[in-house]
Design an enzyme around this catalytic site. Structure first.
Site, PDB file in Angstrom:
ATOM      1  N   GLU A 222       0.702  -1.168  -0.091  1.00  0.00           N
ATOM      2  CA  GLU A 222       0.068  -0.001  -0.133  1.00  0.00           C
ATOM      3  C   GLU A 222       0.827   1.278   0.167  1.00  0.00           C
ATOM      4  OE1 GLU A 222      -4.186  -0.482   1.447  1.00  0.00           O
ATOM      5  OE2 GLU A 222      -2.793  -1.063   3.253  1.00  0.00           O
TER       6      GLU A 222
ATOM      7  N   HIS B  48      -0.400   5.430   7.723  1.00  0.00           N
ATOM      8  CA  HIS B  48      -1.576   4.632   7.303  1.00  0.00           C
ATOM      9  C   HIS B  48      -1.628   3.524   8.224  1.00  0.00           C
ATOM     10  CE1 HIS B  48      -4.458   2.020   5.615  1.00  0.00           C
ATOM     11  NE2 HIS B  48      -3.719   0.998   5.429  1.00  0.00           N
TER      12      HIS B  48
ATOM     13  N   HIS C 218      -4.703   0.921  10.721  1.00  0.00           N
ATOM     14  CA  HIS C 218      -6.125   0.194  10.886  1.00  0.00           C
ATOM     15  C   HIS C 218      -6.719   0.674  12.414  1.00  0.00           C
ATOM     16  CE1 HIS C 218      -3.764  -2.596   8.120  1.00  0.00           C
ATOM     17  NE2 HIS C 218      -4.374  -1.463   7.331  1.00  0.00           N
TER      18      HIS C 218
ATOM     19  N   HIS D 205     -11.447  -0.603   6.165  1.00  0.00           N
ATOM     20  CA  HIS D 205      -9.903  -0.738   6.177  1.00  0.00           C
ATOM     21  C   HIS D 205      -9.244   0.100   7.388  1.00  0.00           C
ATOM     22  CE1 HIS D 205      -6.272  -1.037   3.343  1.00  0.00           C
ATOM     23  NE2 HIS D 205      -5.768  -0.790   4.761  1.00  0.00           N
TER      24      HIS D 205
END
Ligand SMILES: [Zn+2]
Length: 266
Positions: free
Chosen positions: A105, A124, A126, A197
């Site tokens: 990603e 990023h 979760h 996500h």
């Protein structure tokens, strides 16, 4: 056979030389050295602060070249070392002939850094308190001064709208096109939810990006608790702007606390 051995030896030599490329830049440019070392500490802090777990990542734009960025190879954030840092272009392509496995990603980072010159660091993750907002359409909004940067609320990236021809993706932002779409959804804001996500956060510096991730996650928990009790009073857009200007001058303080904590456990 001899040729094959020679090719393998050359490949090993090439990857050794290229793996040193980020290191060479660090030796030549103190700003690069600082950025890469700070990136490593940020990885450890994000894990220590529950902003990432075995998954999740943080990038920083190369201070010596605005068209490239640094990001660890595909390892858990808590174990990232300087030697793990790779360099990528704005299409998420690894540079310097570095063939190590990269995060699938990385396009989240390239997509945002390419279109947002005011953002130099992207995270990023979760973190579970964030997830319900992307699932329900309830807007994640600032409930206190620490997360004032959320402004009028975080947009939600709906991957189904951008996945062609099959909307049933694996949920991963795994192409330059999806990275661009995510960046477009983020717009001029600094935080975007990813339905089913996680989230992506951006800031002008590593320290600011870490600060925003940690407090956006706390905001998500507080907002959920408050919503159970009744009508929530969010910061007004005016309060959010004023509070953000004040609080974000002080991010050196939590950074010192968090970085000393992770140094003690190393
Ligand atoms: Zn992810």
């Amino acid at each position: 056979m001899k040729n094959k051995i020679f090719s393998l030896a050359l490949l090993a030599l090439t990857s050794q030389v290229n793996a040193a490329s980020v290191q060479e830049q660090m030796e030549q440019n103190p700003a690069v050295k600082t950025a890469v070392e700070e990136l490593v500490i940020a990885n450890h802090i994000l894990y220590d602060q529950n902003a990432v777990d075995g998954y999740g990542h943080i990038s920083v734009r190369n201070p010596a070249n605005p068209n490239t960025f640094f990001l660890a190879r595909s390892v858990a954030p808590s174990v990232v070392k300087v030697e793990d840092i790779m360099e990528f272009d704005m299409n998420g392509k690894a540079l310097n002939g570095d063939t190590r496995v990269a995060y699938g990603e990385r396009f989240i980072h390239s997509g945002v850094l390419k279109t947002r010159p005011d953002i130099n660091s992207v995270i990023h993750g979760h973190a579970s308190p964030i997830l319900p907002y992307g699932l329900t359409g309830t807007t994640l909004k600032p409930v206190y001064h620490m997360s004032a940067f959320l402004g009028e609320g975080a947009p939600v990236f709906e991957i189904r709208n951008f996945a062609q021809p099959n909307p049933d993706t694996d949920m991963f932002v795994s192409s330059p096109e999806l990275g661009d779409a995510l960046s477009k959804t983020m717009g001029l804001q600094y935080f975007v939810l990813m339905r089913g996500h996680g989230y992506a956060a951006g800031a002008s510096s590593i320290k600011m990006a870490v600060f925003r991730s940690v407090y956006a996650i706390q905001n998500a928990s507080i907002q959920a608790e408050a919503m159970k009790m009744g009508q929530v009073q969010y910061l007004t857009p005016g309060e959010a702007a004023t509070a953000q200007a004040t609080i974000e001058k002080t991010i050196g303080r939590p950074w010192q606390l968090w970085s000393e904590r992770v140094k003690k456990t190393q």
